[in-house]
Write a protein that holds these residues in place. Structure first.
Motif, short mmCIF file in Angstrom:
data_model
loop_
_atom_site.label_atom_id
_atom_site.label_comp_id
_atom_site.label_asym_id
_atom_site.label_seq_id
_atom_site.Cartn_x
_atom_site.Cartn_y
_atom_site.Cartn_z
N ARG A 47 71.42 47.09 40.32
CA ARG A 47 72.12 46.80 39.06
C ARG A 47 72.19 48.06 38.21
O ARG A 47 71.28 48.89 38.26
CB ARG A 47 71.36 45.74 38.25
N VAL A 75 72.03 49.18 34.42
CA VAL A 75 71.56 48.58 33.15
C VAL A 75 71.56 49.62 32.03
O VAL A 75 71.50 50.83 32.29
CB VAL A 75 70.15 47.98 33.30
N HIS A 76 71.62 49.11 30.80
CA HIS A 76 71.48 49.96 29.61
C HIS A 76 70.11 49.63 29.03
O HIS A 76 69.94 48.63 28.33
CB HIS A 76 72.56 49.63 28.58
N ALA A 82 67.16 45.04 28.78
CA ALA A 82 68.33 45.89 29.00
C ALA A 82 69.60 45.06 29.07
O ALA A 82 69.56 43.86 29.36
CB ALA A 82 68.15 46.67 30.31
N CYS A 110 72.62 44.21 31.23
CA CYS A 110 72.91 44.29 32.66
C CYS A 110 74.42 44.22 32.86
O CYS A 110 75.07 43.25 32.43
CB CYS A 110 72.22 43.12 33.38
N GLU A 111 75.00 45.26 33.47
CA GLU A 111 76.46 45.27 33.65
C GLU A 111 76.89 44.15 34.59
O GLU A 111 77.96 43.58 34.43
CB GLU A 111 76.91 46.64 34.18
N THR A 152 72.43 40.77 28.10
CA THR A 152 71.09 41.35 28.14
C THR A 152 70.17 40.49 29.01
O THR A 152 70.34 39.28 29.10
CB THR A 152 70.49 41.46 26.73
N ARG A 153 69.22 41.14 29.61
CA ARG A 153 68.25 40.47 30.48
C ARG A 153 66.88 41.10 30.30
O ARG A 153 66.76 42.24 29.87
CB ARG A 153 68.65 40.64 31.96
#
Lengths: 340, 328
Positions: B178, B180-181, B196, B198-199, B204-205
């Protein structure tokens, strides 16, 4: 109506006067300080002053009393004992102090440490000289917490505070297979295990170090001697929580299985390495799987951990544990079929 | 601890750190901006004789909002803070030890260095508290792999780097990659999470840290999300988030005490003892995978009552684990 000065502000005024007057203060000087200069009789104001002196001493201040005559005492702040010595921190250490505050003080992650940690960090950042803050203040990217179970938070606060203050506590406790009884304990430490906290401390009635699971405390925790303000005990320097209580993830004791080996397939092997690499021996296999070796383990703890990876693990030994686990899985499966 | 201790430490902090903004003071102290302002107002009531204007502590805010700079006046005699109390020394020691158990190696070394500096600098009972007290809050030490991963992720959060992670999803039962930011690393209960965006999920997750096999920062930065959006993630831990339904289970009298110990007073948990000594527990169901692990741990001592669809998942999970044992 005249402004009613609050005790904290009055005490701050007193401290300010003591700090500014290096030669100290006599009552005539104190009587000019806001909070001691009202219209009440001098006797009352002197009593107030004595109470405040007592509280300032409780806060760690050392105030010397030097009699100048029978009725005249000079009060001087012992600056060497009261004021923090200069502490030279590197920029990295300043940043660390700041990060510590951000990690624990927001959302009360520090639990019972919060009040004292907050003032300690402020003092440290003040005491490390001008520009105590880091030049570049980072975002709060790590949040830490002492809290485990929400239901335990209040107990953790009460017992943790008593631990910091070195105060004895009492609480109703329901040990396994017995009625609840009041226990009086000098807290030595708190250990986090199986998702909750355990108190280790000197049981004053039994005169030995005992373990208390916080979730088995029934009712309120209170100070054993609430009128006392000074620390009531010292923790022996030889005390080692690891020796007094098994902190192993899978438990150890009389009924635990020995020489346990659990195999995890390549999909989840890295999780086991993340969790236990360096803690327990992990035997790496060519296909990427691992076998974790445990000197002792309780089957319930093994199941609790491994069952989060359905189909990715198996007990390799000892045979008795393997049989036990398989029977237990089969029994659970059968009961599920019956009720589905 | 009294308000006095809180006020004096704040006063020393603000006097020593001239030019600090309200926002940074809030982050350093853990106090809300409103609370700082209230305490500042309290301080302006304090002074020393002869009470000319310059004898009262005062402050002014230069600028507006949380960016306003705090400038303390006539409080220079408070610039040098009071010595640590033993309780403060202990709280700091315990927090440093706790921090040390779950942090990257570089930061762990800095903690060691800071502790050594403090042991040298502090005096009296504060020094004794720091040097002679055994550990107070004992938690498991994170493994070297986890600490290295924390370092990588902390750098990614700090630099706002979009990061590729290999993650074992419990829901899917397999590894996947994945982008993620990463916003924060959080300790919740006994686990660490990467919070983060998650694209893949478009939301967010919370990713359990130990289930991240690898993390690699890309060379692309992400825009930090607005503060208000930070809490919008689905919480996979047991004690938060939005449960769509409840888990209802019945425990035998044999394990009833353990259940009462673990769940009594937990938010959202209902416990009821039946006449035959068994216990019914009802809790919000956030994570079916957690529920399966939880139930399997109790074996035949537990009966799943609801939701019915979870019975099927539980049975499949048990079958697959049994097969793994039979194949081995």
């Amino acid at each position: 109506m005249a402004y009613q000065i609050k005790p904290a502000e009055r005490q701050l005024n007193l401290l300010g006067a003591l700090l500014k007057n290096r030669d100290g203060l006599v009552w005539e000087d104190v009587a000019r300080v806001d909070g001691y200069n009202d219209d009440l009789p001098e006797k009352s104001r002197r009593k107030r002053f004595e109470r405040d002196l007592h509280e300032l001493r409780d806060a760690g201040l050392v105030i010397d009393r030097e009699p100048e005559s029978i009725s005249r005492i000079r009060y001087t702040l012992n600056r060497a004992a009261c004021l923090m010595p200069p502490i030279n921190l590197t920029p990295e250490q300043r940043l660390l102090v700041f990060r510590l505050g951000m990690a624990y003080l927001q959302d009360r992650g520090a639990g019972p440490l919060t009040r004292h940690l907050s003032t300690a960090l402020l003092k440290l950042q003040a005491g490390s000289g001008r520009e105590g803050l880091p030049a570049v203040i980072p975002p709060a990217f790590i949040r830490r917490s002492l809290n485990r179970r929400p239901a335990e938070a209040e107990l953790l606060d009460q017992i943790g505070n008593a631990l910091i203050e070195r105060r004895r506590v009492k609480f109703p406790y329901e040990a396994r297979q017995s009625e609840a009884a009041t226990r009086t304990v000098a807290p030595y430490c708190l250990v986090s295990r199986r998702g909750g906290w355990y108190l280790l401390g000197l049981d004053l009635d039994r005169q030995s170090v005992r373990t208390f699971r916080l979730s088995r405390i029934r009712g309120k925790v209170s100070l054993a001697t609430p009128d006392e303000t000074a620390p009531e005990y010292q923790i022996p320097t030889s005390f080692d929580p690891e020796q007094s209580f098994s902190t192993g993830a899978f438990g150890a004791g009389e009924n635990a299985f020995e020489d346990v080996a659990i195999h995890f397939d390549p999909d989840v092997a890295f999780i086991v390495q993340n969790d236990f690499g360096g803690t327990y021996p992990l035997q790496q296999h060519a296909d990427g799987s691992v076998t974790m070796h445990l000197a002792q383990a309780y089957p319930g703890e093994v199941l609790r951990y491994a069952c989060e990876f359905p189909g990715h693990w198996r007990v390799e030994g000892p045979p008795a544990l393997r049989t036990y686990v398989m029977q237990r899985l089969q029994a659970t499966l059968d009961s599920t079929k019956g009720r589905a | 601890m009294s308000d006095f201790a809180a006020l004096t430490s704040l006063l020393s902090f603000l006097t020593s750190n001239r030019g600090v903004t309200l926002r940074d003071a809030s982050r350093a102290t853990g106090l809300k901006v409103k609370e700082i302002c209230a305490r500042l107002d309290s301080l302006t009531m304090c002074g020393v004789p002869p009470y000319s204007p310059n004898d009262y502590i005062s402050y002014r805010l230069i600028g507006s909002g949380e960016d306003a700079v705090i400038e303390m006046q006539f409080a220079q005699h408070f610039a040098r803070p009071l010595n640590f109390t033993p309780q403060e020394a202990l709280a700091l020691k315990y927090a440093l030890e706790h921090f040390h158990r779950g942090i990257d190696p570089e930061s762990a070394q800095q903690i060691d260095d800071l502790t050594a500096v403090l042991e040298q600098a502090l005096q009296g009972r504060a020094r004794e508290a720091l040097q002679e007290s055994p550990r107070g809050f004992v938690v498991p030490r994170q493994t070297d792999r986890m600490r290295a991963l924390m370092g990588t992720l902390a750098d990614a959060v700090d630099g706002r780097w979009i990061t590729e992670i290999e993650y074992f999803s419990s829901h899917r039962g397999k590894l996947g990659t994945r982008r993620v930011h990463p916003f924060q690393i959080l300790e919740i209960g006994t686990h660490f999470y990467l919070y983060a965006f998650c694209e893949l999920a478009g939301a967010t997750r919370h990713f359990r840290l130990e289930r991240i096999r690898s993390a690699r920062a890309t060379e692309t930065r992400f825009q930090r999300v607005a503060a208000g959006k930070r809490d919008a993630g689905r919480m996979t831990a047991l004690f938060g988030g939005h449960a769509r339904e409840n888990l209802r289970v019945r425990f035998s009298a044999k394990v009833g005490q353990d259940i009462v110990d673990d769940w009594r007073d937990s938010p959202g948990a209902l416990l009821e003892q039946l006449k035959d000594g068994r216990w019914d527990l009802e809790v919000p169901l956030y994570n079916p995978v957690w529920a399966i692990g939880f139930l399997t741990g109790f074996g035949q001592e537990v009966e799943l009552l609801a939701p019915t669809w979870l019975k099927q998942e539980l049975a499949e999970s048990l079958r697959s684990t049994l097969q793994a044992h039979q194949a081995g």
